[in-house]
Design a protein around this motif. Structure first.
Motif, PDB file in Angstrom:
ATOM      1  N   PHE A 132      55.237  52.370  44.898  1.00 58.99           N
ATOM      2  CA  PHE A 132      55.440  51.698  46.179  1.00 58.99           C
ATOM      3  C   PHE A 132      56.524  52.465  46.913  1.00 58.99           C
ATOM      4  N   GLU A 133      56.718  52.160  48.188  1.00 61.31           N
ATOM      5  CA  GLU A 133      57.762  52.824  48.974  1.00 61.31           C
ATOM      6  C   GLU A 133      59.110  52.188  48.620  1.00 61.31           C
ATOM      7  N   PRO A 134      60.005  52.925  47.958  1.00 62.30           N
ATOM      8  CA  PRO A 134      61.274  52.314  47.537  1.00 62.30           C
ATOM      9  C   PRO A 134      62.170  51.992  48.726  1.00 62.30           C
ATOM     10  N   ARG A 135      62.911  50.928  48.576  1.00 66.25           N
ATOM     11  CA  ARG A 135      63.885  50.527  49.591  1.00 66.25           C
ATOM     12  C   ARG A 135      65.253  51.127  49.243  1.00 66.25           C
ATOM     13  N   ASP A 136      66.065  51.347  50.275  1.00 65.38           N
ATOM     14  CA  ASP A 136      67.411  51.854  49.969  1.00 65.38           C
ATOM     15  C   ASP A 136      68.308  50.699  49.534  1.00 65.38           C
ATOM     16  N   HIS A 137      69.482  51.050  49.036  1.00 65.06           N
ATOM     17  CA  HIS A 137      70.349  50.048  48.410  1.00 65.06           C
ATOM     18  C   HIS A 137      70.802  48.973  49.396  1.00 65.06           C
ATOM     19  N   LEU A 138      70.971  49.332  50.677  1.00 65.21           N
ATOM     20  CA  LEU A 138      71.430  48.334  51.628  1.00 65.21           C
ATOM     21  C   LEU A 138      70.330  47.312  51.919  1.00 65.21           C
ATOM     22  N   GLU A 139      69.090  47.785  52.099  1.00 67.49           N
ATOM     23  CA  GLU A 139      67.993  46.851  52.317  1.00 67.49           C
ATOM     24  C   GLU A 139      67.834  45.927  51.115  1.00 67.49           C
ATOM     25  N   LEU A 140      67.922  46.493  49.920  1.00 66.17           N
ATOM     26  CA  LEU A 140      67.843  45.673  48.712  1.00 66.17           C
ATOM     27  C   LEU A 140      69.002  44.683  48.656  1.00 66.17           C
ATOM     28  N   GLY A 141      70.211  45.185  48.942  1.00 67.86           N
ATOM     29  CA  GLY A 141      71.394  44.328  48.900  1.00 67.86           C
ATOM     30  C   GLY A 141      71.304  43.169  49.870  1.00 67.86           C
ATOM     31  N   GLU A 142      70.711  43.416  51.039  1.00 67.09           N
ATOM     32  CA  GLU A 142      70.562  42.337  52.012  1.00 67.09           C
ATOM     33  C   GLU A 142      69.487  41.347  51.576  1.00 67.09           C
ATOM     34  N   MET A 143      68.402  41.857  50.972  1.00 66.06           N
ATOM     35  CA  MET A 143      67.360  40.949  50.472  1.00 66.06           C
ATOM     36  C   MET A 143      67.899  40.058  49.354  1.00 66.06           C
ATOM     37  N   LEU A 144      68.800  40.618  48.548  1.00 66.40           N
ATOM     38  CA  LEU A 144      69.381  39.868  47.429  1.00 66.40           C
ATOM     39  C   LEU A 144      70.567  39.010  47.867  1.00 66.40           C
ATOM     40  N   ASP A 145      70.928  39.130  49.162  1.00 65.82           N
ATOM     41  CA  ASP A 145      72.137  38.485  49.682  1.00 65.82           C
ATOM     42  C   ASP A 145      73.357  38.915  48.871  1.00 65.82           C
ATOM     43  N   ALA A 146      73.382  40.227  48.571  1.00 63.70           N
ATOM     44  CA  ALA A 146      74.423  40.791  47.715  1.00 63.70           C
ATOM     45  C   ALA A 146      75.412  41.664  48.478  1.00 63.70           C
ATOM     46  N   ILE A 147      75.003  42.211  49.626  1.00 60.99           N
ATOM     47  CA  ILE A 147      75.856  43.093  50.420  1.00 60.99           C
ATOM     48  C   ILE A 147      75.808  42.624  51.865  1.00 60.99           C
ATOM     49  N   ASP A 148      76.974  42.460  52.477  1.00 57.91           N
ATOM     50  CA  ASP A 148      77.050  42.043  53.877  1.00 57.91           C
ATOM     51  C   ASP A 148      77.934  43.029  54.633  1.00 57.91           C
ATOM     52  N   MET A 149      77.302  44.023  55.254  1.00 57.35           N
ATOM     53  CA  MET A 149      78.036  45.028  56.011  1.00 57.35           C
ATOM     54  C   MET A 149      78.445  44.488  57.388  1.00 57.35           C
ATOM     55  N   ALA A 150      77.591  43.656  57.993  1.00 64.41           N
ATOM     56  CA  ALA A 150      77.861  43.182  59.352  1.00 64.41           C
ATOM     57  C   ALA A 150      79.170  42.398  59.403  1.00 64.41           C
ATOM     58  N   ARG A 151      79.352  41.485  58.463  1.00 65.35           N
ATOM     59  CA  ARG A 151      80.588  40.695  58.477  1.00 65.35           C
ATOM     60  C   ARG A 151      81.793  41.531  58.030  1.00 65.35           C
ATOM     61  N   GLY A 152      81.555  42.533  57.188  1.00 69.35           N
ATOM     62  CA  GLY A 152      82.637  43.449  56.840  1.00 69.35           C
ATOM     63  C   GLY A 152      83.147  44.173  58.069  1.00 69.35           C
ATOM     64  N   ALA A 153      82.201  44.632  58.923  1.00 71.62           N
ATOM     65  CA  ALA A 153      82.583  45.312  60.157  1.00 71.62           C
ATOM     66  C   ALA A 153      83.251  44.364  61.131  1.00 71.62           C
ATOM     67  N   LYS A 154      82.761  43.112  61.184  1.00 80.47           N
ATOM     68  CA  LYS A 154      83.352  42.121  62.088  1.00 80.47           C
ATOM     69  C   LYS A 154      84.814  41.862  61.731  1.00 80.47           C
ATOM     70  N   VAL A 155      85.107  41.777  60.461  1.00 82.23           N
ATOM     71  CA  VAL A 155      86.450  41.421  60.008  1.00 82.23           C
ATOM     72  C   VAL A 155      87.391  42.626  59.967  1.00 82.23           C
ATOM     73  N   SER A 156      86.870  43.793  59.519  1.00 76.95           N
ATOM     74  CA  SER A 156      87.761  44.929  59.259  1.00 76.95           C
ATOM     75  C   SER A 156      87.378  46.219  59.967  1.00 76.95           C
ATOM     76  N   GLY A 157      86.175  46.286  60.535  1.00 81.92           N
ATOM     77  CA  GLY A 157      85.744  47.505  61.199  1.00 81.92           C
ATOM     78  C   GLY A 157      84.682  48.229  60.395  1.00 81.92           C
ATOM     79  N   ALA A 158      84.295  49.390  60.910  1.00 81.01           N
ATOM     80  CA  ALA A 158      83.238  50.163  60.267  1.00 81.01           C
ATOM     81  C   ALA A 158      83.638  50.574  58.856  1.00 81.01           C
ATOM     82  N   ARG A 159      82.627  50.641  57.987  1.00 84.85           N
ATOM     83  CA  ARG A 159      82.785  51.089  56.601  1.00 84.85           C
ATOM     84  C   ARG A 159      83.581  50.118  55.734  1.00 84.85           C
TER      85      ARG A 159
END
Length: 421
Positions: A132-159
């Motif tokens: 199957f077409e593998p997903r990257d770690h961020l897409e997987l992390g978001e599906m698992l509700d395991a990684i939240d980059m958007a709120r990290g950026a909101k609170v502290s900025g990029a990265r």
């Protein structure tokens, strides 16, 4: 700092090392000249001080009617001694400033050149294949509700990011697995300070070519560490340690901070290159004769972790120009990241020989009773970035992720991470 005796007795070796690193060969001649001036100034001071001591005895024995004149001469001599002492100190500072710009002498066999001139020592494990077409770690992390980059950026900025739910648990499981392995290998665990004084950061060599990566708090004169290696190296600074029973080994668990200067537009997606992450770092103080053997042991412990996590990886012998100032040899272990179709560095281990110990004044007592610098080595045993390879390698078509068996005891027996509806 390189050995001043080696500088005087074998400057050509250091010049070859500088050339392999792509750094200034002329700097070696500058250091030699500064060393000669320093030694000359020290000799002049010591001769004047000996003359002063001898003259002081002459004054003490002189008749009273001669003492007044002799005391005046003694005062003039004291001024000359003070000036000579100051000159010796200034010459010493000039030498230190010059020699500290020279990187550690690379070990024979280290490839010359820069970032792309590494040598692949071995590849372990087959390249993962998917139907199957593998997903990257961020897409997987978001599906698992395991990684939240958007709120990290909101609170502290990029990265910046939040690891959430099974993401947080997975990282803690990984770190605890590493800690168990470190304990079994005889490491003493330490939770280290993440703010250190300038002399400790300077002593480990991170204020040279890596200075732009370091966060600095000028109001407090403290640096945020990008690895617990810094605090671990400083742990025994200014001490004479006992290596009679073998290496002193520490496993430092800490949050790490890196500015990622100059990496704009590179690895901006996900958690590969972020400003804050956690890491478990191995650190060894050893007899210099044992340093290369200890380096192989550190690498073996790293490879054991990756193999048991079911990751495909390769080991590279890093080229001299990509070592950083402190390392005499560095092995990088790079895991295969399926969606990037490339190996990406997960961990490295460095043999710093006596370079850091000389700067931080860490010694051991030799059989003769004299003291000599120890060797220091470091290597990462677990860090946040490993989640990238774990998620992508063990993903399933529905977005679930199989938990490597060795991690399951640290997750309450959880064997599959499933997408959150």
């Amino acid at each position: 700092m390189i050995d001043p005796v080696l500088l005087r007795e074998n400057p050509e070796l250091i010049k070859r090392s500088q050339a392999a690193r792509g750094e200034s060969v002329e700097l070696v001649d500058e250091a030699l000249a500064a060393d000669a001036s320093r030694r000359q100034a020290i000799t002049a001071f010591e001769q004047l001080r000996a003359e002063q001591n001898a003259f002081g005895k002459q004054v003490a024995k002189a008749p009273k009617d001669e003492k007044a004149g002799l005391v005046a001469e003694a005062q003039q001599l004291a001024v000359r001694v003070k000036e000579a002492n100051q000159a010796a100190g200034e010459a010493g500072e000039r030498f230190d400033q010059t020699v500290q710009r020279i990187g550690n002498v690379v070990i024979d066999g280290v490839p010359a050149g820069g970032e792309d001139d590494y040598v692949v020592l071995r590849e372990v494990g087959g390249i993962p294949a998917f139907d199957f077409e593998p997903r990257d770690h961020l897409e997987l992390g978001e599906m698992l509700d395991a990684i939240d980059m958007a709120r990290g950026a909101k609170v502290s900025g990029a990265r910046f990011d939040y690891l959430k739910g099974v993401g947080a648990r997975l990282e803690l499981a990984l770190m605890n697995l590493g800690l168990d392995r470190a304990l079994a290998a005889g490491f003493t665990p330490l939770i280290t300070p993440t703010l250190v004084r300038p002399e400790i950061m300077q002593g480990t060599g991170f204020l040279g070519s890596h200075a732009e990566e370091v966060y600095y708090l000028p109001a407090d004169e403290l640096y945020l560490t990008g690895t617990s290696e810094v605090a671990l190296a400083g742990y025994h600074s200014g001490e004479i340690i006992d290596l009679a029973d073998g290496p002193l080994r520490y496993a430092g668990w800490s949050t790490c901070y890196r500015r990622e200067a100059g990496s704009h537009g590179k690895d901006t997606r996900g958690i590969i290159r972020v400003h804050q992450f956690n890491k478990l770092e191995m650190f060894s103080y050893v007899h210099p004769d044992e340093a290369e053997a200890e380096h192989e042991r550190l690498l073996g412990w790293q490879e054991g972790m990756l193999q048991d996590l079911g990751l495909s990886y390769r080991v590279i012998d890093t080229a001299a120009g990509d070592l950083g100032s402190s390392a005499a040899r560095k092995y990088d272990v790079e895991a295969w990241v399926p969606t990037q179709q490339a190996y990406r560095e997960l961990t490295s281990t460095s043999n710093c020989t006596t370079f850091q110990a000389r700067r931080l004044d860490i010694r051991h007592r030799t059989e003769s009773g004299k003291t000599a610098p120890v060797a220091t080595l470091n290597g990462t045993l677990a860090t946040t970035r490993w989640l990238v390879a774990i998620l992508e390698t063990h993903q399933q078509a529905d977005g679930s992720v199989i938990v490597p068996e060795v991690l399951r005891p640290f997750l309450g027996g959880l064997d599959v991470l499933r997408p959150v509806a």
